[in-house]
Design a protein around this motif. Structure first.
Motif, PDB file in Angstrom:
ATOM      1  N   GLY A   1      -1.731  11.912  -2.971  1.00  0.00           N
ATOM      2  CA  GLY A   1      -1.309  10.895  -2.021  1.00  0.00           C
ATOM      3  C   GLY A   1      -0.270  11.431  -1.068  1.00  0.00           C
TER       4      GLY A   1
ATOM      5  N   ASP B   1       3.062  13.145  -2.523  1.00  0.00           N
ATOM      6  CA  ASP B   1       2.949  14.291  -3.414  1.00  0.00           C
ATOM      7  C   ASP B   1       3.711  15.446  -2.775  1.00  0.00           C
ATOM      8  OD1 ASP B   1       2.234  16.039  -5.380  1.00  0.00           O
ATOM      9  OD2 ASP B   1       0.234  16.431  -4.552  1.00  0.00           O
TER      10      ASP B   1
ATOM     11  N   ARG C   1       0.835  -1.207   0.000  1.00  0.00           N
ATOM     12  CA  ARG C   1       0.000   0.000   0.000  1.00  0.00           C
ATOM     13  C   ARG C   1       0.867   1.254   0.000  1.00  0.00           C
ATOM     14  NH1 ARG C   1      -5.492  -0.547   1.921  1.00  0.00           N
ATOM     15  NH2 ARG C   1      -5.569   1.659   1.441  1.00  0.00           N
TER      16      ARG C   1
ATOM     17  N   SER D   1      -5.404  16.513   3.334  1.00  0.00           N
ATOM     18  CA  SER D   1      -4.972  15.483   2.404  1.00  0.00           C
ATOM     19  C   SER D   1      -4.919  16.078   1.019  1.00  0.00           C
ATOM     20  CB  SER D   1      -5.908  14.278   2.446  1.00  0.00           C
ATOM     21  OG  SER D   1      -6.942  14.413   1.540  1.00  0.00           O
TER      22      SER D   1
ATOM     23  N   GLN E   1      -4.656  15.303  -3.259  1.00  0.00           N
ATOM     24  CA  GLN E   1      -5.123  14.286  -4.189  1.00  0.00           C
ATOM     25  C   GLN E   1      -3.985  13.429  -4.702  1.00  0.00           C
ATOM     26  OE1 GLN E   1      -7.375  16.225  -7.207  1.00  0.00           O
ATOM     27  NE2 GLN E   1      -9.163  16.438  -5.897  1.00  0.00           N
TER      28      GLN E   1
ATOM     29  N   GLN F   1       2.163   1.998  -3.393  1.00  0.00           N
ATOM     30  CA  GLN F   1       1.127   2.549  -4.249  1.00  0.00           C
ATOM     31  C   GLN F   1       0.793   3.990  -3.869  1.00  0.00           C
ATOM     32  OE1 GLN F   1      -2.103  -0.187  -3.727  1.00  0.00           O
ATOM     33  NE2 GLN F   1      -1.181  -1.759  -5.018  1.00  0.00           N
ATOM     34  N   GLY F   2       1.421   4.500  -2.814  1.00  0.00           N
ATOM     35  CA  GLY F   2       1.175   5.865  -2.381  1.00  0.00           C
ATOM     36  C   GLY F   2      -0.086   6.015  -1.550  1.00  0.00           C
ATOM     37  N   GLU F   3      -0.563   4.931  -0.981  1.00  0.00           N
ATOM     38  CA  GLU F   3      -1.775   4.960  -0.170  1.00  0.00           C
ATOM     39  C   GLU F   3      -1.413   4.808   1.306  1.00  0.00           C
ATOM     40  OE1 GLU F   3      -4.175   1.770  -1.586  1.00  0.00           O
ATOM     41  OE2 GLU F   3      -4.278   2.547  -3.626  1.00  0.00           O
ATOM     42  N   LEU F   4      -2.277   5.306   2.154  1.00  0.00           N
ATOM     43  CA  LEU F   4      -2.087   5.174   3.590  1.00  0.00           C
ATOM     44  C   LEU F   4      -2.662   3.826   4.039  1.00  0.00           C
ATOM     45  CD1 LEU F   4      -1.139   6.604   6.169  1.00  0.00           C
ATOM     46  CD2 LEU F   4      -3.461   7.449   6.432  1.00  0.00           C
ATOM     47  N   PRO F   5      -1.848   2.943   4.608  1.00  0.00           N
ATOM     48  CA  PRO F   5      -2.319   1.602   4.969  1.00  0.00           C
ATOM     49  C   PRO F   5      -2.947   1.547   6.366  1.00  0.00           C
ATOM     50  CG  PRO F   5       0.029   1.727   5.289  1.00  0.00           C
ATOM     51  CD  PRO F   5      -0.412   3.062   4.733  1.00  0.00           C
TER      52      PRO F   5
END
Length: 158
Positions: free
Chosen positions: A131, A134, A61, A127, A129, A64-68
């Motif tokens: 991620g 950024d 995650r 936040s 957009q 992928q630049g997402e917060l897990p």
């Protein structure tokens, strides 16, 4: 909250002792002790394997630049499951084994996430957009640059 924790510290050992007496009466002393040790070893190995899977999911995650967040909370639930499995007793072992199952673990993690609020000192959480990785500034401009690594052998203190 304190009365609930106090009640758990009193009730859980009483239930565990009564379960030890009942199981010991049916199986005998040594098989009961063996069963408790077996659940501790099996539980520890299951927590280890589930923990590795959760860690790999967190890394994926992040790449992928997402917060897990879900995976992090599932990791916390796995730690609790491991502690319950290492604690001698049948009630704690059953609870720990249930928390090792993916569906109950995910539900508990979602419940914990719903009870948490994210606050920061000195402002609110924003936040973007793009991620978490950024690197744009607040006004939409992106800063780009280059660097050169210099050899530090000539600048060492002797």
């Amino acid at each position: 909250m304190f009365p609930i924790i106090l009640l758990l510290f009193i009730a859980v050992p009483i239930v565990e002792i009564s379960l030890f007496i009942q199981v010991g009466h049916v199986l005998g002393v040594w098989p009961t002790i063996g069963l408790v040790l077996l659940t501790a070893f099996v539980g520890a190995s299951l927590v280890r394997s589930q923990g590795i899977q959760t860690l790999m999911s967190v890394q994926q995650r992040l790449q992928q630049g997402e917060l897990p967040a879900q995976q992090i909370f599932e990791g916390v639930v796995l730690v609790v499951a491991g502690l319950l499995l290492l604690t001698p007793g049948f009630l704690t072992d059953c609870t720990g084994m249930i928390l090792l199952l993916p569906v109950p673990r995910a539900k508990v993690a979602r419940y914990l996430m719903s009870k948490m609020t994210l606050t920061t000192m000195g402002g609110s959480f924003h936040s973007s957009q793009g991620g978490p990785f950024d690197h744009s500034s607040q006004d939409g401009r992106t800063f780009d640059g280059e660097f050169e690594r210099k050899d530090d052998d000539n600048h060492r203190l002797r």
